[in-house]
Each structure stands twice: as C-alpha cells, then as structure tokens.
Write an enzyme that holds these catalytic residues in place. Sequence first.
Site, PDB file in Angstrom:
ATOM      1  N   GLY A 128       0.803  -1.229   0.000  1.00 63.66           N
ATOM      2  CA  GLY A 128       0.000   0.000   0.000  1.00 63.66           C
ATOM      3  C   GLY A 128       0.831   1.272   0.000  1.00 63.66           C
ATOM      4  N   ASP A 177      19.414  11.301  -1.083  1.00 64.37           N
ATOM      5  CA  ASP A 177      20.321  12.323  -1.635  1.00 64.37           C
ATOM      6  C   ASP A 177      21.565  11.669  -2.218  1.00 64.37           C
ATOM      7  OD1 ASP A 177      18.483  14.056  -0.660  1.00 64.37           O
ATOM      8  OD2 ASP A 177      19.659  14.685   1.085  1.00 64.37           O
ATOM      9  N   GLU A 199      13.540   4.469  -6.703  1.00 62.86           N
ATOM     10  CA  GLU A 199      14.167   5.585  -5.956  1.00 62.86           C
ATOM     11  C   GLU A 199      13.410   6.899  -6.166  1.00 62.86           C
ATOM     12  OE1 GLU A 199      16.186   3.330  -4.062  1.00 62.86           O
ATOM     13  OE2 GLU A 199      17.225   5.233  -3.860  1.00 62.86           O
ATOM     14  N   GLY A 200      12.105   6.780  -6.397  1.00 61.58           N
ATOM     15  CA  GLY A 200      11.257   7.957  -6.603  1.00 61.58           C
ATOM     16  C   GLY A 200      10.973   8.155  -8.075  1.00 61.58           C
TER      17      GLY A 200
HETATM   18  C1  LIG Z   1      12.176  -3.548 -10.838  1.00 63.28           C
HETATM   19  C2  LIG Z   1      11.854  -2.790  -9.595  1.00 63.28           C
HETATM   20  C3  LIG Z   1      12.788  -2.723  -8.577  1.00 63.28           C
HETATM   21  C4  LIG Z   1      12.507  -2.036  -7.401  1.00 63.28           C
HETATM   22  N1  LIG Z   1      13.413  -2.048  -6.379  1.00 63.28           N
HETATM   23  C5  LIG Z   1      13.061  -1.551  -5.175  1.00 63.28           C
HETATM   24  C6  LIG Z   1      13.912  -1.714  -4.045  1.00 63.28           C
HETATM   25  O1  LIG Z   1      15.012  -2.259  -4.128  1.00 63.28           O
HETATM   26  N2  LIG Z   1      13.453  -1.280  -2.846  1.00 63.28           N
HETATM   27  C7  LIG Z   1      12.241  -0.659  -2.699  1.00 63.28           C
HETATM   28  O2  LIG Z   1      11.899  -0.297  -1.587  1.00 63.28           O
HETATM   29  N3  LIG Z   1      11.425  -0.469  -3.763  1.00 63.28           N
HETATM   30  C8  LIG Z   1      11.806  -0.891  -4.989  1.00 63.28           C
HETATM   31  N4  LIG Z   1      10.960  -0.732  -6.067  1.00 63.28           N
HETATM   32  C9  LIG Z   1       9.692  -0.037  -5.893  1.00 63.28           C
HETATM   33  C10 LIG Z   1       9.709   1.367  -6.485  1.00 63.28           C
HETATM   34  O3  LIG Z   1      10.541   2.209  -5.724  1.00 63.28           O
HETATM   35  C11 LIG Z   1       8.236   1.860  -6.543  1.00 63.28           C
HETATM   36  O4  LIG Z   1       7.614   1.117  -7.560  1.00 63.28           O
HETATM   37  C12 LIG Z   1       8.142   3.335  -6.810  1.00 63.28           C
HETATM   38  O5  LIG Z   1       8.553   4.061  -5.685  1.00 63.28           O
HETATM   39  C13 LIG Z   1       6.707   3.758  -7.154  1.00 63.28           C
HETATM   40  O6  LIG Z   1       5.807   3.282  -6.224  1.00 63.28           O
HETATM   41  P1  LIG Z   1       4.477   2.503  -6.697  1.00 63.28           P
HETATM   42  O7  LIG Z   1       4.895   1.447  -7.657  1.00 63.28           O
HETATM   43  O8  LIG Z   1       3.703   2.105  -5.497  1.00 63.28           O
HETATM   44  O9  LIG Z   1       3.651   3.575  -7.516  1.00 63.28           O
HETATM   45  P2  LIG Z   1       2.681   4.689  -6.939  1.00 63.28           P
HETATM   46  O10 LIG Z   1       3.332   5.443  -5.840  1.00 63.28           O
HETATM   47  O11 LIG Z   1       1.363   4.079  -6.653  1.00 63.28           O
HETATM   48  O12 LIG Z   1       2.576   5.657  -8.190  1.00 63.28           O
HETATM   49  C14 LIG Z   1       1.817   5.315  -9.354  1.00 63.28           C
HETATM   50  C15 LIG Z   1       1.926   6.505 -10.317  1.00 63.28           C
HETATM   51  O13 LIG Z   1       1.381   7.682  -9.692  1.00 63.28           O
HETATM   52  C16 LIG Z   1       2.337   8.738  -9.671  1.00 63.28           C
HETATM   53  N5  LIG Z   1       2.199   9.502  -8.430  1.00 63.28           N
HETATM   54  C17 LIG Z   1       2.186   9.028  -7.154  1.00 63.28           C
HETATM   55  N6  LIG Z   1       2.049  10.042  -6.275  1.00 63.28           N
HETATM   56  C18 LIG Z   1       1.989  11.186  -7.011  1.00 63.28           C
HETATM   57  C19 LIG Z   1       1.867  12.573  -6.683  1.00 63.28           C
HETATM   58  N7  LIG Z   1       1.782  12.987  -5.431  1.00 63.28           N
HETATM   59  N8  LIG Z   1       1.833  13.459  -7.711  1.00 63.28           N
HETATM   60  C20 LIG Z   1       1.930  13.046  -8.991  1.00 63.28           C
HETATM   61  N9  LIG Z   1       2.039  11.751  -9.357  1.00 63.28           N
HETATM   62  C21 LIG Z   1       2.079  10.843  -8.389  1.00 63.28           C
HETATM   63  C22 LIG Z   1       3.681   8.032  -9.726  1.00 63.28           C
HETATM   64  O14 LIG Z   1       4.682   8.869 -10.229  1.00 63.28           O
HETATM   65  C23 LIG Z   1       3.390   6.861 -10.669  1.00 63.28           C
HETATM   66  O15 LIG Z   1       3.459   7.288 -11.993  1.00 63.28           O
HETATM   67  C24 LIG Z   1      11.248  -1.374  -7.257  1.00 63.28           C
HETATM   68  C25 LIG Z   1      10.321  -1.407  -8.302  1.00 63.28           C
HETATM   69  C26 LIG Z   1      10.606  -2.098  -9.454  1.00 63.28           C
HETATM   70  C27 LIG Z   1       9.565  -2.145 -10.537  1.00 63.28           C
END
Ligand SMILES: Cc1cc2nc3c(=O)[nH]c(=O)nc-3n(C[C@H](O)[C@H](O)[C@H](O)COP(=O)(O)OP(=O)(O)OC[C@H]3O[C@@H](n4cnc5c(N)ncnc54)[C@H](O)[C@@H]3O)c2cc1C
Length: 403
Positions: free
Chosen positions: A139, A254, A380-381
């Site tokens: 979530g 950072d 990483e964002g």
């Molecule tokens: C291959 C892979 C490796 C990863 N490795 C790691 C890891 O090592 N460790 C870890 O902790 N995570 C990891 N991640 C997770 C990754 O960091 C998240 O997928 C990422 O932070 C986005 O979160 P989410 O997928 O929940 O998307 P969401 O946060 O649900 O976002 C969905 C969309 O909405 C947009 N959005 C969200 N909030 C806003 C806002 N306020 N304003 C405008 N747009 C918004 C986002 O930019 C995105 O386009 C990995 C993901 C992948 C696919």
Amino acid sequence: MINLDDPKKFRPLASQAHQVAMNMLRPISRKYDRAEHEYPTELDMLAAMIDGLSESGAAEGAGAAGVRRDESKDKPGVKNGSNLASVMSISEMCWGDVGLLLSMPRQGLGNSAIASVANDEQLERFEGVWAGMAITEPGTGSDSANIKTTATLDGDHYVINGEKIYVTSGDRADAIVVWATLDRDLGRAAIKSFVVPKGTPGMRVDRLEHKLGIRSSDTATIIFENCRVPAENLLGSPEIDTKAGFAGAMATFDNTRPLVASMAVGCAKASLDLTRELLEQAGVEIDYDRPAMVQSAAAARFLQMEADWEAARLLMMQAAWMADNRQPNSLEASMAKAKAGRVGSDITLGCVELAGSIGYSEAELLEKWARDSKILDIFEGTQQIQQLIVARRILGLSSAELK
Ligand SMILES: Cc1cc2nc3c(=O)[nH]c(=O)nc-3n(C[C@H](O)[C@H](O)[C@H](O)COP(=O)(O)OP(=O)(O)OC[C@H]3O[C@@H](n4cnc5c(N)ncnc54)[C@H](O)[C@@H]3O)c2cc1C
C-alpha cells in the site's frame, strides 16, 4: 572558467569500468536477459576483483556502495570525491548492463543506505555485507512516509512485522535494510531503517517478480513475521526527533538518486553509441558544425538526444560533486534523477525508432536497453515525485503544502 570535462583524477577508474563493462558485462547481457532469475555467476569473479581494487584504494567508489558524505577525511575508507567516482564508474558499468550492475555482490542500494545513515561502529560491522533496500509495501510506494511495517522494541531486540515488495537483490543479498515505523502515531519521524541479515528467523522471500527489463536483477517480495533483530541493527539514532522529521531516512535518497541518474546516463550512452554506428553505416552524416535544422531528420534527432544526454550527465555530476563537498543536494539529486530518468527512457526508445527494424530486433541490444532504462525513471522515486520535490524546494513549500 567552468570546466565541463570529467575530472581528470577519476578518468582511469572510469576507463577501467568501461573495459569491464565491454569485456565482462556485454558478452553475458543477452544471456541473463533471457535466463531471468538465474544468478549471473560470472559476477562473483568481478566482485572479487572490485574488492581487491577497493582494498588497495584503486577502486574508490567503484560500485553503488561507495557513497558517504565526506565528514572527516581522517575516517578510514572516506575520501573526498567518492560520490563523483561512483557516478562515473556506475554509468560506465551501465553502459555494459544495468541489470548486471544491480546484481553485483556487495554493491546494493542497501549499502548506500548503510553508508548514508550508519554510525561508525555499524559502518565497520556491516563492511563487506551485500545489502538490498526494502521500503516499498503493497500500500506504499511513492508515499514512503506511509509505511506500515512495524518495529517494536522487546528487550534488546526489535521485532519486525510487515510485507515489503519489489526488493532489488532481495533474494541474493546477504542482508536487507528494512524501513519500519517505531510508532505509527508519531508519523514519518518514527520511520527507521534496520539491517536484517539473510537467514534471520521470521524473514522469508515470498516470490520473485517477472519484469519488463533489468531481468538479470532479482526483485523479491519479502515477508516479516515476528522477525527479531538486535537493537544495534537500527541504523543511526533510535531517537524519534519529530523536528528532524523524515530527514534521516531521506538522506539515503540524496546519495542514491545521483547513482540511479548515473545508471540512466550509462544505459542511454550505450544506445547513442550503437545508434551512431548504425546511422553511419546507413550513410547518415552527423555534422557538429552545422545547425541541426539543416541536417537530415535522423541526424537532427540524434543531436537533440545527445544534447539531452549531456544535460542529464552534467546534473548528475553536479549532484555528486555537491555530496562530496558536503553541500545539501536534495534539490540537485532530484533534478538529476528526474532529468536522467526521463531522457534515459526517451533516448533509448528514440534509438530503437531511429534504427528501425534493427532497433526492434533482438539481433542488437537496443530493444533491451529501452526496456532496461524504464525502471530508472521509476525506482528511488518516480519522475512525478522528483518533479514534486523540485517544485517544493524551489517554492519553499512543505510536503503538506504541495502534494
Ligand atoms: C524492478 C523494480 C525494482 C525495485 N526495487 C526496489 C527496491 O530495491 N526497494 C524498494 O523499496 N522499492 C523498490 N521498487 C519499488 C519502487 O521504488 C516503486 O515502484 C516506486 O517508488 C513507485 O511506487 P508505486 O509502484 O507504489 O507507484 P505509486 O506510488 O502508486 O505511483 C503510481 C503513479 O502515480 C504517480 N504519483 C504518485 N504520487 C503522485 C503525486 N503525489 N503526484 C503526482 N504523481 C504521483 C507516480 O509517479 C506513478 O506514476 C522497485 C520497483 C521495481 C519495478
């Protein structure tokens, strides 16, 4: 006078990384793209080589782990320029293969977290440990302040409960740096990171993801059920300082965002280099002495992509240089990540387009680089989150004021 060239003292390191990328990563790139989840055993030898070079001081910042603010030049292993060295060598390695770079033993993003927030004793204790980083939850993605995984103090241990998803190197790493909250009522200030060694009872890998790109890198879902870790594995201070808010945890970003920018810069450079060759073979001339608008459409497009690439590279260098010189760089780190993430995807896909059917075919790696680079605009964002951070910093607004 501004000198926009790569710093001279890191050129030998960058050139070494380029050789490794060309001779050791490129030859196995396609193999592990196809053999998803199979561990690239060839990397063990490479990691041992990098360890040897690091011990001799010849590979300062050769991998993702080499980032720490240069607070004291007297501390062992801390040298001015390690962030610059890291972005330069990582971009060269990613010219070879992003997924393989992310699979390198002992160079995980968790290592950057340790380097950023660990105290001296922890730095020493976790030296040489390969660490993944677990922030994301079912979530909670972009909104990392919303973390639900809990860490409860019980005697001299913390008990961790929760689910983490998309953990890069989650299956292969020696340890996972887990973000968990000490007290959900106290908000983001209560979020701390904990080093959980592999094999700790209560921590298990639930599944591995199938992905669009970086298929050689394992991406795991990890479940924590009453997982007990020694209290001294909490990185940094256990104090909940509501004034400092999220600052401690965010310090990791950072340092890691310029690294991810460097991955995008390296991958995009690979696409540009190969596309230039293919265009030349097709008789397209790229002339740097004439305006783009009077050249062929393909040459003009190529020049525009190269200019975007250069802008991303310079922002990456600036963010890393500021970290090395103890200047706050949150704004610049996000600018670098936003620019490099976006143009990385634009360039790699643009190169597929320019190369036509060869670009789309598995005969070359252009299609793979277009798949690989997309993640660099997400983890990483995301792109949107970096833009939000940049806007907040420039307008002087808090996260509550600009969502
Ligand atoms: C291959 C892979 C490796 C990863 N490795 C790691 C890891 O090592 N460790 C870890 O902790 N995570 C990891 N991640 C997770 C990754 O960091 C998240 O997928 C990422 O932070 C986005 O979160 P989410 O997928 O929940 O998307 P969401 O946060 O649900 O976002 C969905 C969309 O909405 C947009 N959005 C969200 N909030 C806003 C806002 N306020 N304003 C405008 N747009 C918004 C986002 O930019 C995105 O386009 C990995 C993901 C992948 C696919």
